[in-house]
Design a protein around this motif. Structure first.
Motif, PDB file in Angstrom:
ATOM      1  N   THR A 295       0.904  -1.137  -0.072  1.00  0.00           N
ATOM      2  CA  THR A 295       0.050   0.015   0.150  1.00  0.00           C
ATOM      3  C   THR A 295       0.740   1.238   0.133  1.00  0.00           C
ATOM      4  O   THR A 295       2.202   1.133   0.206  1.00  0.00           O
ATOM      5  CB  THR A 295      -0.863   0.253   1.285  1.00  0.00           C
ATOM      6  OG1 THR A 295       0.124   0.229   2.281  1.00  0.00           O
ATOM      7  CG2 THR A 295      -1.836  -1.046   1.294  1.00  0.00           C
ATOM      8  N   TRP A 296       0.268   2.359  -0.120  1.00  0.00           N
ATOM      9  CA  TRP A 296       0.950   3.610  -0.148  1.00  0.00           C
ATOM     10  C   TRP A 296       1.499   3.888   1.231  1.00  0.00           C
ATOM     11  O   TRP A 296       2.661   4.237   1.542  1.00  0.00           O
ATOM     12  CB  TRP A 296       0.281   4.879  -0.819  1.00  0.00           C
ATOM     13  CG  TRP A 296       0.822   6.185  -0.546  1.00  0.00           C
ATOM     14  CD1 TRP A 296       0.443   7.147   0.367  1.00  0.00           C
ATOM     15  CD2 TRP A 296       1.700   6.678  -1.192  1.00  0.00           C
ATOM     16  NE1 TRP A 296       1.166   8.200  -0.015  1.00  0.00           N
ATOM     17  CE2 TRP A 296       2.162   7.870  -0.689  1.00  0.00           C
ATOM     18  CE3 TRP A 296       2.750   6.102  -2.313  1.00  0.00           C
ATOM     19  CZ2 TRP A 296       3.109   8.658  -1.128  1.00  0.00           C
ATOM     20  CZ3 TRP A 296       3.804   7.009  -2.827  1.00  0.00           C
ATOM     21  CH2 TRP A 296       3.887   8.142  -2.295  1.00  0.00           C
ATOM     22  N   GLY A 297       0.818   3.466   2.380  1.00  0.00           N
ATOM     23  CA  GLY A 297       1.057   3.778   3.841  1.00  0.00           C
ATOM     24  C   GLY A 297       2.375   3.049   3.877  1.00  0.00           C
ATOM     25  O   GLY A 297       3.070   3.373   4.786  1.00  0.00           O
ATOM     26  N   MET A 298       2.435   1.678   3.389  1.00  0.00           N
ATOM     27  CA  MET A 298       3.609   0.919   3.827  1.00  0.00           C
ATOM     28  C   MET A 298       4.714   1.576   2.880  1.00  0.00           C
ATOM     29  O   MET A 298       5.896   1.403   3.494  1.00  0.00           O
ATOM     30  CB  MET A 298       3.410  -0.623   2.938  1.00  0.00           C
ATOM     31  CG  MET A 298       4.364  -1.469   3.205  1.00  0.00           C
ATOM     32  SD  MET A 298       4.641  -1.947   5.039  1.00  0.00           S
ATOM     33  CE  MET A 298       6.226  -1.417   5.447  1.00  0.00           C
ATOM     34  N   ALA A 299       4.629   2.171   1.673  1.00  0.00           N
ATOM     35  CA  ALA A 299       5.612   2.725   1.131  1.00  0.00           C
ATOM     36  C   ALA A 299       6.134   3.940   2.010  1.00  0.00           C
ATOM     37  O   ALA A 299       7.450   4.144   2.089  1.00  0.00           O
ATOM     38  CB  ALA A 299       5.402   3.474  -0.461  1.00  0.00           C
ATOM     39  N   GLU A 300       5.285   4.549   2.617  1.00  0.00           N
ATOM     40  CA  GLU A 300       5.815   5.807   3.320  1.00  0.00           C
ATOM     41  C   GLU A 300       6.380   5.401   4.657  1.00  0.00           C
ATOM     42  O   GLU A 300       6.784   6.222   5.452  1.00  0.00           O
ATOM     43  CB  GLU A 300       4.501   6.821   3.656  1.00  0.00           C
ATOM     44  CG  GLU A 300       4.004   7.787   2.306  1.00  0.00           C
ATOM     45  CD  GLU A 300       3.425   8.947   2.595  1.00  0.00           C
ATOM     46  OE1 GLU A 300       2.363   8.610   3.522  1.00  0.00           O
ATOM     47  OE2 GLU A 300       4.003   9.840   2.230  1.00  0.00           O
ATOM     48  N   ALA A 301       6.175   4.070   4.939  1.00  0.00           N
ATOM     49  CA  ALA A 301       6.484   3.720   6.303  1.00  0.00           C
ATOM     50  C   ALA A 301       8.108   3.782   6.390  1.00  0.00           C
ATOM     51  O   ALA A 301       8.654   3.791   7.306  1.00  0.00           O
ATOM     52  CB  ALA A 301       5.869   2.388   6.694  1.00  0.00           C
ATOM     53  N   PHE A 302       8.723   3.678   4.979  1.00  0.00           N
ATOM     54  CA  PHE A 302      10.051   3.321   5.181  1.00  0.00           C
ATOM     55  C   PHE A 302      10.738   4.843   5.178  1.00  0.00           C
ATOM     56  O   PHE A 302      10.340   5.868   4.828  1.00  0.00           O
ATOM     57  CB  PHE A 302      10.672   3.020   3.755  1.00  0.00           C
ATOM     58  CG  PHE A 302      10.461   1.530   3.243  1.00  0.00           C
ATOM     59  CD1 PHE A 302      11.714   0.562   3.335  1.00  0.00           C
ATOM     60  CD2 PHE A 302       9.162   1.179   3.075  1.00  0.00           C
ATOM     61  CE1 PHE A 302      11.340  -0.779   3.316  1.00  0.00           C
ATOM     62  CE2 PHE A 302       9.164  -0.257   2.915  1.00  0.00           C
ATOM     63  CZ  PHE A 302      10.056  -1.165   2.889  1.00  0.00           C
TER      64      PHE A 302
END
Length: 581
Positions: A295-302
């Motif tokens: 998800t986009w949220g997972m991408a932003e978690a990095f």
């Protein structure tokens, strides 16, 4: 010595092939084995190998990411009921087989130096199954002997506390019977390294808010969990385990120092534990796609390369969603695939993955106008565990091992317990070590982007945030949130993806043969596109539903109907309390 070596090779062969004359000699392993089975090391080994296959057969938890905030997929209302089989675990058929071995092998004629390690391995496997039942359901019936039809089969549930005691007793007895470390052709067999690492996991759960809602972080179990996890770490350090220097190699090589308990896959006998045919984009797969799309949220978690959060004003690296892939934590490049990034599937040199409508091939795209579009498309893919060199016709031959326990998990377990027992410096050092291995810059203060002087609560959250990135798609995130009683993070969540809406200023219906030709030659770069963050497209529910009653799942109604002495959990219509009350 020759007998032991023979069993080692036999074990590996049976484990990966699940066939052959030796297995035939054991007859139907669902029934009581034939007389003499446990007088022979070969048939005893075959019986044990079957238990491994039944207990550790799941492989990569592909698709589990959709249950949390890692991957596409929306869990709606009614996901778990007492009637359905979702989130139910009741492996008593396998436990009966383990109990048969534990009853018969000690009295058999196999020499002690061969049978004792087998007994230890079987005790571990029983503990492994019971632990999974306990964190699914709470206390369950403890059955230590193979039941017969003449026995009273309507056994009541033991308390959760009694089950933890039973699991830990099995693990301690297993550790006393198995060697320190198996290597070579024995790799994958249960040894002391595995037992101690797993014991740390068990005790972490026992201390957790899931099981101690009235006293989530100050109960006495945390001290016991800290002692066990530090002991596991010290043992592993002394026996050659540690973080692999290159994070990207963790899932691309076998038998390295980071993998503690590996489920071994070998082409062609045992393959596709990763379900690569469902994870790849459809243009380079066969018949399936849509699993484990970030998800986009997972991408932003990095974090960024300096360890700061994207958009943090103190970061040395500016963040722009239009160039979200730039200057990120190196684990981002090692695990994520985005529009225009190099993804050399089928061994195609220089191949780039496109996701824009009219540019991407087949059903790889994430766009509003695509026939069959649904909530499993996010505009992102993953390369974790993928054998990129396999052609699409052979995609199911993936034989990447599944690391059920790896050294990084032991570090995180140790960090959590250190933080909750007043040792923040030890916990912080773990995060530094993880980030150093990832390739994040240390910075002038040597903090790898981490905040100095974090409180206990802040450090707890930092550990969870770091583990989310490190273990993306390894099946840890959902259980970590549940273990911390943080399902509120998921409840009501909407999920988003990143959609490439224009290329060189042209929308999908304006694309010319020039752009298509460049895409076919892999000449279009990520920065040639314009991006929008959009909610995942679905005709079903749009919000995650994760009620508090999911902290313990119900016993399936069919099992209760067969055994009226089984009490249902209190949030599911019964009065059984699954916590350590």
């Amino acid at each position: 010595m020759k007998t032991i070596q023979y069993i080692s090779y036999l074990f590996l062969f049976i484990l990966v092939s699940a066939c052959g004359k030796i297995v035939d000699k054991v007859d139907n392993l669902g029934n009581y084995p034939a007389a003499g089975t446990f007088d022979d090391p070969a048939t005893s080994g075959a019986f044990l190998s079957n238990l491994y296959g039944s207990t550790l057969s799941s492989g990569w938890p592909t698709g589990m990411a959709g249950n949390a905030d890692e991957g596409g997929g929306i869990i709606g209302d009614g996901w778990v009921t007492t009637d359905n089989g979702t989130m139910k675990f009741w492996p008593y058929a396998t436990i009966r087989k383990i109990n048969i071995l534990l009853k018969e092998l000690p009295a058999g004629k196999v020499v002690a130096e061969v049978k004792n390690p087998m007994i230890g391995q079987a005790k571990f496997l029983r503990a492994f199954l019971y632990f999974k039942m306990v964190y699914y359901h709470g206390g369950v019936p403890i059955i230590e002997v193979p039941q017969e039809l003449t026995d009273d089969l309507k056994v009541p549930r033991n308390s959760t506390s009694q089950c933890f005691d039973f699991i830990l007793k099995d693990l301690d007895e297993a550790a006393a019977l198995v060697p320190k470390k198996y290597t070579g052709n024995d790799r994958g067999r249960i040894d002391q390294a595995i037992v101690l690492a797993f014991k740390g996991r068990v005790l972490l759960y026992k201390a957790s808010p899931q099981f101690n809602p009235a006293n989530p972080y100050d109960n006495a179990h945390w001290a016991t969990a800290y002692t066990a996890n530090k002991a596991a770490k010290d043992f592993l350090d002394a026996n050659g385990y540690g973080l692999l220097e290159d994070f990207s190699k963790v899932f691309e090589t076998k038998g390295h120092k980071e993998n503690i308990l590996s489920v071994i896959y070998v082409n062609p006998a045992k393959t596709n534990g990763r379900a690569e045919d469902g994870v790849r984009p459809l243009s380079e797969s066969k018949n399936s796609t849509g699993l484990d799309q970030p998800t986009w949220g997972m991408a932003e978690a990095f974090p960024m390369k300096d360890g700061k959060k994207p958009g943090d004003p103190s970061s040395a690296y500016a963040y722009n969603p239009q160039t979200f892939w730039l200057n990120r934590d190196p684990r981002f490049d090692a695990t994520m695939v985005w529009n225009g990034s190099v993804y050399e599937l089928s061994g195609i040199k220089g191949r780039r993955q496109y996701t824009m409508s009219a540019i991407a091939k087949s059903m790889d795209a994430f766009g509003f106008i695509i026939q069959g579009e649904n909530h499993y498309r996010t505009g992102l893919y993953t390369r974790k565990g993928i054998m990129e060199e396999l052609p699409s016709t052979q995609v199911t031959l993936n034989d990447v091992d599944w690391p059920e326990i790896r050294y990084a998990e032991v570090l995180f377990n140790y960090a959590e317990t250190a933080n909750e027992t007043g040792k923040p410096a030890e916990a912080l050092q773990v995060l530094k070590d993880i980030r150093k291995r990832a390739g994040i810059e240390a910075g002038g203060d040597g903090m790898y982007g981490l905040k100095a002087g974090m409180t206990r609560v802040e450090l707890r959250q930092a550990i969870l945030d770091e583990k989310r990135v490190e273990f993306m798609f390894e099946g840890q995130r959902f259980w970590d949130l549940r273990r911390h009683r943080m399902l509120n993070v998921l409840n009501g969540m909407r999920k988003y993806g990143v959609m490439a809406t224009k290329v060189n200023g042209l929308a999908y219906d304006q694309v010319t043969p020039t752009e298509i030709g460049k895409a076919n030659r892999f000449e279009l770069l990520p920065q040639d596109f314009t991006y929008e963050i959009v909610e995942l497209i679905t005709n079903g529910p749009k919000q995650m539903v994760m009620p508090d009653k999911y902290y313990f799942f119900p016993i399936q109604l069919s099992n209760i109907n067969q055994n009226p002495n089984l009490k249902q959990n209190k949030d599911w219509g019964g009065d059984f309390d699954p916590t350590l009350h």
